[in-house]
Scaffold this motif. Structure first.
Motif, mmCIF file in Angstrom:
data_model
loop_
_atom_site.group_PDB
_atom_site.id
_atom_site.type_symbol
_atom_site.label_atom_id
_atom_site.label_comp_id
_atom_site.label_asym_id
_atom_site.label_seq_id
_atom_site.Cartn_x
_atom_site.Cartn_y
_atom_site.Cartn_z
ATOM 1 N N TYR A 1 -1.813 1.258 -4.406
ATOM 2 C CA TYR A 1 -0.882 0.177 -4.101
ATOM 3 C C TYR A 1 -0.048 -0.164 -5.321
ATOM 4 O O TYR A 1 -0.411 0.125 -6.452
ATOM 5 C CB TYR A 1 -1.637 -1.066 -3.604
ATOM 6 N N GLY A 2 1.097 -0.774 -5.064
ATOM 7 C CA GLY A 2 1.975 -1.245 -6.120
ATOM 8 C C GLY A 2 2.148 -2.746 -5.995
ATOM 9 O O GLY A 2 2.069 -3.302 -4.894
ATOM 10 N N VAL B 1 0.862 -1.177 0.000
ATOM 11 C CA VAL B 1 0.000 0.000 0.000
ATOM 12 C C VAL B 1 0.903 1.232 0.000
ATOM 13 O O VAL B 1 1.776 1.368 0.853
ATOM 14 C CB VAL B 1 -0.937 0.015 1.232
ATOM 15 N N THR B 2 0.705 2.109 -0.979
ATOM 16 C CA THR B 2 1.518 3.320 -1.070
ATOM 17 C C THR B 2 0.809 4.540 -0.479
ATOM 18 O O THR B 2 1.466 5.433 0.045
ATOM 19 C CB THR B 2 1.924 3.607 -2.530
ATOM 20 N N ARG B 3 -0.503 4.578 -0.568
ATOM 21 C CA ARG B 3 -1.299 5.658 0.026
ATOM 22 C C ARG B 3 -2.624 5.095 0.489
ATOM 23 O O ARG B 3 -3.200 4.237 -0.173
ATOM 24 C CB ARG B 3 -1.582 6.767 -0.988
ATOM 25 N N THR C 1 0.022 -6.036 1.269
ATOM 26 C CA THR C 1 -1.378 -6.397 1.074
ATOM 27 C C THR C 1 -1.469 -7.401 -0.060
ATOM 28 O O THR C 1 -0.595 -7.455 -0.932
ATOM 29 C CB THR C 1 -2.255 -5.163 0.776
ATOM 30 N N THR C 2 -2.502 -8.192 -0.058
ATOM 31 C CA THR C 2 -2.736 -9.145 -1.145
ATOM 32 C C THR C 2 -3.446 -8.415 -2.277
ATOM 33 O O THR C 2 -4.439 -7.737 -2.060
ATOM 34 C CB THR C 2 -3.594 -10.325 -0.653
ATOM 35 N N VAL C 3 -2.904 -8.577 -3.486
ATOM 36 C CA VAL C 3 -3.477 -7.965 -4.676
ATOM 37 C C VAL C 3 -3.911 -9.087 -5.611
ATOM 38 O O VAL C 3 -3.127 -9.985 -5.920
ATOM 39 C CB VAL C 3 -2.452 -7.055 -5.390
ATOM 40 N N TYR C 4 -5.158 -9.042 -6.046
ATOM 41 C CA TYR C 4 -5.691 -10.020 -6.990
ATOM 42 C C TYR C 4 -5.695 -9.374 -8.373
ATOM 43 O O TYR C 4 -6.164 -8.256 -8.531
ATOM 44 C CB TYR C 4 -7.116 -10.423 -6.593
#
Length: 143
Positions: A79-80, A52-54, A120-123
């Motif tokens: 997020y990246g 998470v970036t912001r 964080t988990t990114v789908y």
């Protein structure tokens, strides 16, 4: 009750207006069905760890001539993540988009789930890795 005479409009205006509203209603139904299908598909998307970036709550003031001024609150999460050595940036929470409402506490609670700097988990869509969400499926129980 007013005694003003009624203006009789040509029949084609009623047909055109009815057709327009029927077409728009059909378009909204089709869009909703496609989004629901896509949300269901996202439950099977692969996932990667992102960062998470912001994380913040965006406040928007809505003004209307008819209604009072009101405020809307929306959690904004940026997020990246990487897929196949390619870096992507995302900002969608779910396939449905980023929910906003008049409830500041609800927006803050969602933003608090994704603190900046945390993993964080990114789908992501396996056919288009740039298409990603933080909450896959049609609701939280699908995750």
């Amino acid at each position: 009750m007013s005694n003003a005479p009624l203006i009789k409009l040509p029949t084609w205006i009623y047909v055109a207006a009815g057709s327009f509203f029927l077409l728009m209603g059909t378009a909204f139904i089709v869009m909703g069905i496609n989004t629901q299908r896509r949300a269901g598909e996202s439950a099977n998307w692969p996932s990667v760890e992102g960062t998470v970036t912001r994380s913040f709550v965006e406040e928007t003031t809505l003004r209307s001539r008819v209604c009072k001024t009101r405020r809307e609150y929306a959690p904004r999460i940026e997020y990246g993540y990487e897929v196949g050595r390619v870096h992507y940036d995302g900002n969608r929470i779910s396939v449905w988009g980023n929910h906003s409402s008049g409830n500041r506490h609800e927006a803050r609670a969602v933003a608090a789930e994704y603190p900046a700097g945390e993993p964080t988990t990114v789908y992501y869509d396996p056919h288009n890795a740039a298409d990603a969400v933080l909450q896959a499926g049609t609701n939280k129980s699908d995750r």
